[in-house]
Write an enzyme that holds these catalytic residues in place. Structure first.
Site: not given
Length: 202
Positions: A49, A86, A104, A119, A129, A177
Site C-alpha cells: 500500500h 498513509h 501528530e 520495503y 508493514e 523503515w
C-alpha cells in the site's frame, strides 16, 4: 525481523474496504489497484500500500524522532522518524503529508520530496508493514504538540548522534523503515537536508 522486497500484492483482495480511512493499494510502480482497511493491510505479511515518511529538522540541523505509543500494533515503543502514515482513499499525497504532520505533531512546514522506496518488514506474529513509501524532509521552528495517542515521547537528535545510536547495540530500538530510509537520506541526500529553509513558527 526479516526484510524483503519480494512480497507481491495479492490479486482478488483489492476492494475490501469502502470507508474513508481505507488505505490505497498499489503495484510496484505506485499505480492504484484498490483499497483495503488499515488492519487488513497489515495482517500476515502485509499487502502493498501507499505510505509516506516525514523527517523534520530544526534550525540546529537536529532531527525530530518520535517514540511510538505502547498501544501500537506494530513496533510499539520503538523510536522512529518524525511522522509516518498513509494517504486515505481518494486523498492526494500532498494533502496527506500536511494533514498528518499537523495531527501528530501540531506543526506545519514546507515539505520536500526526496525519494520513494519499497520495503516489507515483519513484526513477529502481530503483522507486517508492506509499503511503497515516499520520503519527505522539512525544517520546522514551531513548538511540538505531540498527539499522545500516537506518540509516547519525542526528542531532537543530531545526525552524528543518530548515526552512533543506530550503529550501537544499546537499549535504543528503531523501526526498520526508519533505519533504511535514514541510511539513504544521509548518504545520498545530505546536501538537500543541509539546504532546507527555515519555516516561520506554526
Amino acid at each position: 525481523m526479516p526484510l524483503t522486497d519480494d512480497v507481491r500484492t495479492t490479486p482478488g483482495t483489492l476492494d475490501v474496504a469502502a470507508d474513508s480511512d481505507a488505505l490505497i493499494l498499489v503495484d510496484e510502480s505506485d499505480r492504484e489497484v484498490g483499497h483495503m482497511s488499515k488492519s487488513q493491510c497489515h495482517d500476515g505479511a502485509g499487502v502493498l500500500h501507499r505510505a509516506f515518511s516525514l523527517l523534520v529538522f530544526n534550525a540546529k540541523g537536529e532531527l525530530l524522532l518520535q517514540q511510538r505509543a505502547a498501544s501500537k500494533r506494530l513496533w510499539p515503543l520503538y523510536w522512529s522518524n518524525s511522522c509516518c502514515s498513509h494517504p486515505r482513499r481518494a486523498e492526494a499525497m500532498e494533502a496527506a503529508i500536511h494533514r498528518r504532520l499537523y495531527e501528530e505533531l501540531g506543526v506545519r512546514c514546507p515539505l520536500q520530496f526526496l525519494f520513494k522506496f519499497r520495503y516489507q518488514a515483519q513484526f513477529e506474529a502481530a503483522g507486517a508493514e508492506n509499503e511503497l513509501c515516499s520520503v519527505f524532509i522539512g525544517r520546522c521552528s514551531g513548538r511540538i504538540r505531540a498527539d499522545r495517542n500516537e506518540i509516547l515521547g519525542w526528542r531532537w537528535i543530531s545526525p552524528d548522534a543518530l548515526q552512533a545510536e543506530i550503529a550501537g547495540e544499546g537499549a535504543v530500538r528503531f523501526t526498520p523503515w526508519f533505519v533504511m530510509e535514514w541510511e539513504r537520506v544521509w548518504r545520498d541526500h545530505r546536501a538537500a537536508v543541509l539546504a532546507l529553509p527555515v519555516a516561520p513558527p506554526s
